[in-house]
Design a protein around this motif. Structure first.
Motif, PDB file in Angstrom:
ATOM      1  N   GLU A 107       0.797  -1.217   0.000  1.00  0.00           N
ATOM      2  CA  GLU A 107       0.000   0.000   0.000  1.00  0.00           C
ATOM      3  C   GLU A 107       0.832   1.270   0.000  1.00  0.00           C
ATOM      4  O   GLU A 107       0.370   2.314  -0.436  1.00  0.00           O
ATOM      5  N   VAL A 108       2.035   1.205   0.526  1.00  0.00           N
ATOM      6  CA  VAL A 108       2.861   2.405   0.647  1.00  0.00           C
ATOM      7  C   VAL A 108       3.898   2.426  -0.465  1.00  0.00           C
ATOM      8  O   VAL A 108       4.591   1.420  -0.704  1.00  0.00           O
ATOM      9  N   GLY A 109       4.028   3.584  -1.131  1.00  0.00           N
ATOM     10  CA  GLY A 109       5.012   3.677  -2.193  1.00  0.00           C
ATOM     11  C   GLY A 109       4.989   5.011  -2.883  1.00  0.00           C
ATOM     12  O   GLY A 109       4.296   5.938  -2.456  1.00  0.00           O
ATOM     13  N   PRO A 110       5.718   5.130  -3.979  1.00  0.00           N
ATOM     14  CA  PRO A 110       5.927   6.435  -4.610  1.00  0.00           C
ATOM     15  C   PRO A 110       4.814   6.881  -5.545  1.00  0.00           C
ATOM     16  O   PRO A 110       4.815   8.021  -5.984  1.00  0.00           O
ATOM     17  N   THR A 111       3.889   5.983  -5.887  1.00  0.00           N
ATOM     18  CA  THR A 111       2.886   6.315  -6.894  1.00  0.00           C
ATOM     19  C   THR A 111       1.487   6.271  -6.309  1.00  0.00           C
ATOM     20  O   THR A 111       1.282   5.957  -5.140  1.00  0.00           O
ATOM     21  N   CYS A 112       0.535   6.554  -7.178  1.00  0.00           N
ATOM     22  CA  CYS A 112      -0.869   6.533  -6.776  1.00  0.00           C
ATOM     23  C   CYS A 112      -1.388   5.105  -6.606  1.00  0.00           C
ATOM     24  O   CYS A 112      -2.513   4.907  -6.147  1.00  0.00           O
ATOM     25  N   GLY A 113      -0.595   4.116  -7.037  1.00  0.00           N
ATOM     26  CA  GLY A 113      -1.062   2.739  -6.990  1.00  0.00           C
ATOM     27  C   GLY A 113      -1.927   2.374  -8.169  1.00  0.00           C
ATOM     28  O   GLY A 113      -2.411   1.246  -8.280  1.00  0.00           O
TER      29      GLY A 113
ATOM     30  N   LEU B 238       3.794  19.040   1.640  1.00  0.00           N
ATOM     31  CA  LEU B 238       3.598  18.491   0.290  1.00  0.00           C
ATOM     32  C   LEU B 238       3.660  16.972   0.328  1.00  0.00           C
ATOM     33  O   LEU B 238       2.897  16.285  -0.366  1.00  0.00           O
ATOM     34  N   ILE B 239       4.574  16.458   1.151  1.00  0.00           N
ATOM     35  CA  ILE B 239       4.758  15.013   1.261  1.00  0.00           C
ATOM     36  C   ILE B 239       3.641  14.392   2.086  1.00  0.00           C
ATOM     37  O   ILE B 239       3.038  13.379   1.694  1.00  0.00           O
ATOM     38  N   SER B 240       3.339  14.999   3.223  1.00  0.00           N
ATOM     39  CA  SER B 240       2.324  14.418   4.106  1.00  0.00           C
ATOM     40  C   SER B 240       0.942  14.439   3.476  1.00  0.00           C
ATOM     41  O   SER B 240       0.120  13.556   3.733  1.00  0.00           O
ATOM     42  N   GLU B 241       0.676  15.453   2.632  1.00  0.00           N
ATOM     43  CA  GLU B 241      -0.622  15.523   1.944  1.00  0.00           C
ATOM     44  C   GLU B 241      -0.642  14.684   0.667  1.00  0.00           C
ATOM     45  O   GLU B 241      -1.662  14.587   0.002  1.00  0.00           O
ATOM     46  N   ASP B 242       0.508  14.136   0.313  1.00  0.00           N
ATOM     47  CA  ASP B 242       0.608  13.223  -0.836  1.00  0.00           C
ATOM     48  C   ASP B 242       0.123  13.880  -2.137  1.00  0.00           C
ATOM     49  O   ASP B 242      -0.524  13.235  -2.976  1.00  0.00           O
ATOM     50  N   ILE B 243       0.440  15.142  -2.302  1.00  0.00           N
ATOM     51  CA  ILE B 243      -0.076  15.916  -3.434  1.00  0.00           C
ATOM     52  C   ILE B 243       0.359  15.335  -4.770  1.00  0.00           C
ATOM     53  O   ILE B 243      -0.438  15.199  -5.712  1.00  0.00           O
ATOM     54  N   ARG B 244       1.620  14.955  -4.866  1.00  0.00           N
ATOM     55  CA  ARG B 244       2.132  14.491  -6.164  1.00  0.00           C
ATOM     56  C   ARG B 244       1.430  13.235  -6.644  1.00  0.00           C
ATOM     57  O   ARG B 244       1.109  13.098  -7.837  1.00  0.00           O
ATOM     58  N   THR B 245       1.181  12.309  -5.746  1.00  0.00           N
ATOM     59  CA  THR B 245       0.529  11.064  -6.178  1.00  0.00           C
ATOM     60  C   THR B 245      -0.983  11.238  -6.316  1.00  0.00           C
ATOM     61  O   THR B 245      -1.604  10.524  -7.111  1.00  0.00           O
ATOM     62  N   LYS B 246      -1.572  12.174  -5.580  1.00  0.00           N
ATOM     63  CA  LYS B 246      -3.003  12.457  -5.785  1.00  0.00           C
ATOM     64  C   LYS B 246      -3.218  13.045  -7.173  1.00  0.00           C
ATOM     65  O   LYS B 246      -4.218  12.740  -7.852  1.00  0.00           O
ATOM     66  N   ILE B 247      -2.282  13.876  -7.600  1.00  0.00           N
ATOM     67  CA  ILE B 247      -2.356  14.422  -8.957  1.00  0.00           C
ATOM     68  C   ILE B 247      -2.206  13.301  -9.974  1.00  0.00           C
ATOM     69  O   ILE B 247      -2.934  13.247 -10.975  1.00  0.00           O
TER      70      ILE B 247
END
Length: 972
Positions: free
Chosen positions: A904-910, A953-962
């Motif tokens: 479940e945890v990783g660099p992408t949106c999954g 930015l990291i805690s809100e997971d903005i990059r992967t939500k985008i």
């Protein structure tokens, strides 16, 4: 005499070949249609029947007094139709509804919308001129254009579009047709006109072929005088009439008669064809057996209006065989003249019924038997949907034509060898969309000078000059000729430089150029619209192939049909999301997340790019360089990429060496770095350490050892404020480290303990060691190697180490206010401390770029190692490094590339494919590519400014939500 008789018989027989069998105004429920037509006709009195013959014009932009005059004509003269001209769509729709409410029989509404409603109305869309469409070989696109324009017409309550122009424009000096024609080849004109017509018909809008018998080979504007077609019957039959005959066979709804003097068809001297019974009735309706509506061209045009008085002209036009009298100068007088002629038996009931019943049949065919008013809600939005730009984009991609390509100058290759200048001629004096697009491919300088000699002197520094000739795109009649001064400048530029001329004007502009010998490439963009400019730039750099074909001849060197098909080099193209199966509305939801990141101070600014199938379909910027909001983020803002350096710089050089078999994935450190022999790292393989499965520490804070004992400042033992022979490593502004300390850094890595357990642990340390090996092997610094092996070829001029050597400081977003080591604002020098201690050139950090150039590198990987016509890697090399070798050990990484999470945890949106790959960076950067969906996603920010402790930015997971929203926008 016998020869003339034979010629005339040949003319008659050849016309019969195209005789029409069907009826263009019939509907599938013909019996119901006929019943409605007959009953409506029978219910009319004579004045009402005569009124149906008139279609009057009105500008919706006119005063109420003017628009109210039409109401009087509806009520008192029972006019049958209205042709709307200049104005706006909302005003027109409201007037349309008012007029229809007054009419006993619903009005037939017409417009000249040859290239869309914008031919007449503001706030509406303009599609390319017919001349541009004439360059397209795929006639399905012409049909789509006719259909799209018809949708607009129908939405606005317009039933007949006076299009397409079927004139064969074989006279470059034609002042009124020109760009309105599909060209000078009769076959091409005919096929385009039929396709356009069929598109309109598919949406339930009537068509009109004009201007019969052919207005192409004239040098007089019939609005101002009477043009002559002084040709033989054989010539007229084989050329001018050819498109009309074919269109009749294909059930064109109506034909408009031009105001032309045609001696071969009408014996009366200077007699307008629109008033000629031999032309309108004998030729068109009897010999060609045409059953559709016959319109006069506007009767207020001087080509006919100068012939006789108002009223008399209308009567003559009706007696000649026209069904609808367009834009009469005096409807009441004309109606009275026709009525008198009817009562005097000069016009029979049969003749009147023929025209009126055709008009009523047309009204039934467009649904006026069940009239519905125009809905003004969302009218502007409906007429300006993104589908218009999508179609325009596709049309221009297929129209752009290369007519000269000496030595294959197009598309531009070998960017590392090119120094490119842009010179603009024509009307555009500022930076154009064309230049902005050119700059996306490589460094292009806009070179300007007031005097020719000064310009030529400046151009000596360049080996390629792209000249953009820009003229007004306001109408197809706008001036297109070069000035004498411009011709001199162009000649001298081309004489002394390798020159590509891009013409954003009517192709006939090329005729002004006395000699094109010195021009190496000539590209026709046809129009000066933003999309035409952008697509032409993409053709020049090989992101798109040139596939258009010249629709007219431009002297002996460029006959009609000239075409050089250029190669697609698979550089990034730019266009609309829908063109690659992305939903724009859904995609642009990412705007709100990026803006949220800025508003909530997760980062001062954001630069984002999304590409799919090799086309950039989203490129936007948000916020500012800092929270002081002084400099907004732009496309050319440069960011510190942090750990993206690993896959932008070090990894491709490693892949290159592996491909030439200098190293392998199983190569051990001791084999490439002898100093590791005997250490605990000697037997670590490249595959292990690049997969982060080598028990290495995550990082070592080398800089802490160089601080003073109280840690309030850097130790003078290691640093100086001025450079010297010993202290010559630039860490940041006025901050120089002693050179020999770099050896200490390497030794600390070699001597460092391994982690006790062999498991996944992300580490920067392999990239220090690989930098050392690569620079030893090539005997050159990493900063030079990356430029020469990759970035210069890619045209990635923003991508690289040490950005202040090429760009001003205010173009670079700052990354931190360092209050623990360097004690200054970090801007233009690398944020990462370890990379800073190597003068800004680290194997793991140090690369700066904008999003566009990062995308080039990622697209090269996605293209299996190819980009811009250059083969950087074999496909199997890409696959080898994009493989997760230790997935069974819960290590998600490829060799150098990050990969999607295994849990479940990783660099992408999954939501990405398992073949996807990329990397993220500490400063707030992210680059990801997905081979299965062909998506490249770039997110750049400086979230570490002013302090790296800001992790929102990291805690809100903005990059992967985008990223997740991007994937939700994929339609197919």
């Amino acid at each position: 005499m016998k020869v003339k008789l034979f010629s005339y018989l040949f003319f008659i027989v050849s016309l019969g070949i195209f005789a029409q069998e069907s009826h263009p105004l019939k509907t599938e429920d013909f019996r119901v249609q006929k019943a409605w037509v007959d009953s409506t006709y029978q219910a009319m009195n004579l004045d009402q029947k005569i009124g149906q013959l008139f279609m009057v014009d009105i500008f919706s932009s006119k005063s109420k007094a003017e628009t109210d005059k039409i109401k009087e004509l509806i009520k008192e003269n029972y006019i049958g139709g209205i042709i709307f001209s200049k104005g706006g769509p909302i005003r027109q729709a409201k007037l349309n509804n008012e007029y229809q409410e007054l009419a006993n029989v619903p009005l037939l509404i017409g417009m000249d919308a040859e290239w869309g409603l914008a031919m007449r109305l503001d706030s509406t869309y303009a599609f390319p001129w017919n001349m541009t469409l004439g360059a397209i070989e795929d006639n399905r696109l012409i049909k789509k254009t006719g259909a799209q324009i018809a949708k607009h017409c129908k939405r606005l309550g317009v039933h007949i579009n006076f299009a397409p122009v079927a004139d064969v424009n074989n006279n470059p000096d034609n002042p009124i047709i020109g760009n309105r024609s599909f060209g000078e080849n009769k076959i091409n004109v005919t096929e385009k006109a039929i396709a356009f017509m069929q598109g309109m018909h598919s949406e339930g809008v009537l068509s009109s072929a004009k201007h019969f018998p052919g207005h192409g080979d004239t040098d007089v504007d019939s609005h101002k005088s009477l043009p002559s077609l002084d040709f033989s019957k054989e010539r007229l039959d084989s050329l001018e009439l050819y498109p009309f005959k074919r269109m009749i066979a294909e059930d064109v709804s109506s034909i408009m008669i031009g105001h032309l003097n045609v001696p071969a068809l009408e014996s009366r001297v200077n007699f307008p064809s629109s008033l000629s019974k031999p032309i309108v009735t004998d030729l068109l309706q009897e010999k060609l057996n045409y059953k559709g509506l016959v319109f006069t061209d506007a009767l207020n045009m001087r080509g006919v209006a100068d012939y006789d008085e108002p009223g008399e002209i209308d009567l003559a036009a009706f007696q000649a065989g026209n069904d609808i009298l367009l834009i009469s100068e005096d409807v009441p007088k004309a109606a009275e003249k026709i009525k008198q002629a009817y009562l005097a038996n000069e016009i029979s009931e049969e003749r009147l019924a023929k025209s009126v019943k055709k008009i009523l049949s047309a009204k039934y065919k467009v649904g006026l038997n069940n009239y519905q008013p125009v809905d003004t809600n969302y009218l502007i939005e409906d007429l300006n949907s993104l589908h218009n730009d999508l179609l325009y984009e596709e049309l221009m991609e297929n129209a752009i034509t290369v007519i000269k390509n000496n030595k294959g100058v197009l598309p531009v290759r070998d960017l590392q060898k090119q120094k490119v200048a842009y010179v603009n001629l024509g009307d555009s004096l500022t930076e154009t969309s064309f230049l902005q697009q050119l700059k996306k491919y490589t460094k292009v300088d806009h070179v300007k000078a007031e005097h020719l000699n000064d310009l030529l002197t400046k151009l000596e520094a360049y080996n390629l000059v792209i000249v953009g000739y820009h003229k007004s795109n306001s109408s197809p009649w706008a001036s297109y000729q070069f000035s004498d001064n411009e011709l001199v400048w162009l000649h001298e530029i081309a004489r002394k430089n390798t020159t590509i001329l891009s013409v954003f004007a009517r192709p006939y502009a090329v005729l002004d150029i006395k000699s094109t010998t010195n021009l190496d490439g000539i590209v026709l963009g046809y129009q000066n619209s933003q999309i035409a400019q952008e697509k032409t730039a993409q053709v020049i750099f090989g992101a798109l192939p040139a596939i258009g074909k010249l629709p007219v001849s431009l002297g002996e060197n460029f006959p009609v049909g000239t075409k050089f098909t250029t190669q697609n080099l698979h550089r990034l193209a730019y266009g609309m999301p829908e063109s690659v199966g992305i939903n724009s509305a859904k995609l642009h939801k990412i705007d709100s997340l990026a803006q949220l990141a800025v508003d909530e101070e997760m980062t001062p600014g954001v630069q984002m790019l999304v590409a799919r199938r090799g086309k950039v379909i989203y490129q936007k910027n948000f916020g500012y360089h800092t929270y002081e909001k002084e400099l907004p983020v732009t496309d050319s803002t440069i960011y510190d990429l942090a750990s993206l350096t690993k896959i932008m710089a070090t990894l491709p050089l490693v892949m290159e060496l592996e491909e030439i078999e200098k190293i392998g994935l199983d190569t051990k450190l001791k084999e490439i770095l002898p100093e590791t022999k005997g250490s605990n790292k000697a037997n670590i393989t490249l595959k292990e350490m690049l997969s982060h499965y080598a028990q290495l520490k995550a990082w070592i804070p080398f800089y802490t050892e160089t601080l003073a004992e109280d840690r309030t400042h850097a130790s003078a033992k290691y640093y100086r404020s001025e450079a010297s022979d010993l202290f010559n490593v630039p860490v940041s502004e006025k901050f120089y480290m002693r050179k020999d300390y770099q050896d200490s850094i390497y030794q600390q890595i070699i001597d460092s303990d391994l982690r006790t357990k062999k498991e996944y642990k992300y580490s920067d340390l392999p990239y220090y060691l690989l930098k050392r090996f690569i620079e030893y092997y090539y005997e050159r610094p990493l900063s030079e190697l990356t430029q020469q092996h990759f970035y210069e070829h890619l045209g990635a001029n923003y991508l690289g180490y040490l950005p202040t050597e090429k760009y001003p400081l205010d173009q670079i977003a700052p990354t931190e206010v360092d209050d623990y080591w360097r004690f200054n604002k970090i801007q233009g020098t690398v944020h990462d401390q370890g990379a800073a201690m190597f003068g800004g050139v680290g194997g793991h950090a140090g690369i700066f770029s904008n999003a566009n150039d990062v995308a080039k590198m990622m697209q090269m990987y996605l293209n299996k190692g190819r980009y811009g016509g250059v083969k950087y890697f074999k496909p199997e090399t890409i696959d080898k490094f994009n493989t997760c070798y230790y997935c069974d050990k819960e290590v998600r990484r490829g060799v150098g590339f990050d990969k999607p999470q295994l849990d479940e945890v990783g660099p992408t949106c999954g939501c990405v494919s398992m073949t996807s790959f990329g990397h993220s960076g500490f400063t707030g950067t992210f680059a990801w590519a997905d081979p299965e969906e062909e998506v490249v996603y770039i997110f750049l920010s400086n979230r570490t400014y002013p302090f790296a402790s800001n992790r929102k930015l990291i805690s809100e997971d903005i990059r992967t939500k985008i990223q997740e929203l991007i994937y939700e926008s994929i339609m197919y």
